[in-house]
Design a protein around this motif. Structure first.
Motif, PDB file in Angstrom:
ATOM      1  N   LYS A 182     -17.005 -24.768 -89.635  1.00  0.00           N
ATOM      2  CA  LYS A 182     -16.470 -25.590 -88.839  1.00  0.00           C
ATOM      3  C   LYS A 182     -16.610 -25.327 -87.160  1.00  0.00           C
ATOM      4  O   LYS A 182     -16.269 -26.090 -86.749  1.00  0.00           O
ATOM      5  CB  LYS A 182     -14.567 -25.437 -89.088  1.00  0.00           C
ATOM      6  CG  LYS A 182     -14.334 -26.355 -90.287  1.00  0.00           C
ATOM      7  CD  LYS A 182     -12.813 -25.714 -90.485  1.00  0.00           C
ATOM      8  CE  LYS A 182     -12.675 -26.623 -92.215  1.00  0.00           C
ATOM      9  NZ  LYS A 182     -11.318 -25.968 -92.545  1.00  0.00           N
ATOM     10  N   ASP A 200     -12.427 -32.020 -89.881  1.00  0.00           N
ATOM     11  CA  ASP A 200     -12.710 -31.724 -91.517  1.00  0.00           C
ATOM     12  C   ASP A 200     -12.995 -32.559 -91.451  1.00  0.00           C
ATOM     13  O   ASP A 200     -13.561 -33.102 -92.356  1.00  0.00           O
ATOM     14  CB  ASP A 200     -10.938 -31.596 -92.296  1.00  0.00           C
ATOM     15  CG  ASP A 200     -10.760 -29.697 -91.395  1.00  0.00           C
ATOM     16  OD1 ASP A 200     -11.169 -29.728 -91.494  1.00  0.00           O
ATOM     17  OD2 ASP A 200      -9.547 -29.602 -92.692  1.00  0.00           O
ATOM     18  N   ASP A 227     -11.968 -23.194 -96.983  1.00  0.00           N
ATOM     19  CA  ASP A 227     -11.212 -24.234 -96.884  1.00  0.00           C
ATOM     20  C   ASP A 227     -11.436 -25.258 -98.818  1.00  0.00           C
ATOM     21  O   ASP A 227     -12.021 -25.970 -98.662  1.00  0.00           O
ATOM     22  CB  ASP A 227     -11.020 -24.897 -96.438  1.00  0.00           C
ATOM     23  CG  ASP A 227     -10.383 -26.185 -95.470  1.00  0.00           C
ATOM     24  OD1 ASP A 227      -9.523 -26.618 -96.918  1.00  0.00           O
ATOM     25  OD2 ASP A 227     -10.184 -27.327 -94.910  1.00  0.00           O
ATOM     26  N   LEU A 230     -10.503 -28.759 -98.896  1.00  0.00           N
ATOM     27  CA  LEU A 230     -11.879 -29.063 -98.271  1.00  0.00           C
ATOM     28  C   LEU A 230     -13.111 -29.307 -99.138  1.00  0.00           C
ATOM     29  O   LEU A 230     -13.994 -30.307 -99.995  1.00  0.00           O
ATOM     30  CB  LEU A 230     -12.177 -29.189 -97.405  1.00  0.00           C
ATOM     31  CG  LEU A 230     -13.674 -30.279 -96.507  1.00  0.00           C
ATOM     32  CD1 LEU A 230     -13.411 -31.415 -95.584  1.00  0.00           C
ATOM     33  CD2 LEU A 230     -13.779 -29.389 -94.652  1.00  0.00           C
TER      34      LEU A 230
END
Ligand code: FDA
Length: 305
Positions: A182, A200, A227, A230
């Protein structure tokens, strides 16, 4: 809180003084097995026993003397030699500024080329971490030059940067190896998505296009995130597009959500733990606190006897 912690990560005075405090030394142990290579090797044994591979990164960045970069490179050559005799090879992950990008870009590239050659011979991989946006272009360009000559080289790309979709297209002809993260730095809105939803969303779109390339043998993809929701969303979509689990690697940082990493390994995703060690942990540790400000409470608890 995130911005304050990222400012603290850059502050020179704090960098010199905070790591000396015993409570800070105790707190950082949550994210690193120790300061010595031997500590990292012992952690690698434990990860391998759980079906998880390892990448090693020796902490440090923005070296100011060529001799420091030479010493870092020599250390990574030693890691590659130590990894050779193990059942599962150790991959290495380096920061270009740790190999002297700020002071001598040509020497930095020479070090990277030697490490890439050595990694190839040792049956393993060299990864380039991605640092703050001041280094993005230089790192992507370095990656392009390395990848033309060395098969086993990977790069971290940051989903929060608006330019990353174009960077993926740019390196695609090289059959890239990408760790999608990220992004851990404080970047302005002009160049980076700032909301969780936007980051995201971009992560998911980039991951799907890279997963399709991985399915067709045109890329190696690692989802570098903790995550799990995700990851689940991406793997569900990717599997519907015919991407096997073996083409969807999951990489996490040592000490964070390990049970999730082991779970992804158990269902068929190649899973790797990035083990960080070394004495220069301050800036890196502050970025870990910034990712989850609740970690600050854990750190402060170490002040108690
Ligand atoms: P997110 O921040 O949404 O976190 C999801 C969940 O994971 C949280 O709810 C929490 O439970 C847990 N979690 C996340 N961070 C935690 C922490 N520090 N402590 C405790 N729990 C935490 N960045 C970069 O700019 N350049 C790089 O080269 C790399 N390299 C890299 C390699 C690997 C293997 C990983 C996993 C990450 C990186 N990063 C990175 C860091 C990355 O950009 C990002 O800052 C962190 O992974 C945190 O974001 P998540 O993707 O985990 O999601």
């Amino acid at each position: 809180m995130r911005r304050v912690l990222l400012w603290m990560a850059r502050d020179r005075w704090l960098k010199d003084h905070l790591p000396r405090l015993p409570f800070a030394k105790r707190a950082v142990r949550r994210f690193m097995p120790g300061e010595r290579l031997e500590d990292a090797l012992a952690a690698a044994d434990r990860e391998n026993e759980s079906g998880v591979g390892v990448l090693f990164t020796r902490l440090g960045e923005n070296v100011t003397e060529p001799a420091q970069a030479d010493q870092v490179a020599a250390h990574y050559h030693q890691v590659l030699e130590r990894g050779r005799v193990r059942d599962r090879p150790i991959e290495i992950s380096v920061k270009p500024t740790q190999l002297g990008l700020d002071i001598d870009a040509a020497a930095c590239e020479r070090h990277c080329r030697e490490l890439a050659r050595h990694a190839q011979k040792a049956g393993t991989w060299l990864w380039l971490d991605m640092e703050g946006s001041a280094y993005t272009e230089a790192t992507v360009a370095l990656y392009e030059r390395l990848k033309r000559d060395h098969e086993r080289v990977g790069i971290a790309l940051q989903a929060y940067l608006r330019r990353t979709a174009a960077d993926v297209q740019r390196i695609m002809p090289l059959r890239p190896c990408v760790r999608l993260v990220k992004g851990a730095y404080d970047e302005p809105a002009a160049i980076a998505y700032r909301s969780t939803t936007a980051v995201d969303g971009n992560y998911q779109a980039l991951a799907i296009s890279l997963a399709e390339a991985a399915r067709d043998g045109r890329a190696r993809l690692a989802l570098g995130t903790h995550d799990s929701d995700l990851i689940e969303r991406i793997t569900t979509m990717a599997e519907a597009a015919g991407v096997p689990r073996s083409a969807l690697e999951v990489h996490m940082l040592y000490g964070i959500r390990r049970h999730e990493l082991v779970r992804f390994a158990a269902v068929g995703h190649p899973a790797y733990s990035l083990v960080a060690y070394g004495e220069s942990w301050y800036a890196w540790y502050m970025r870990r606190l910034a990712e989850r400000p609740a970690n600050v409470i854990f750190a402060l608890r170490q002040l108690l006897p």
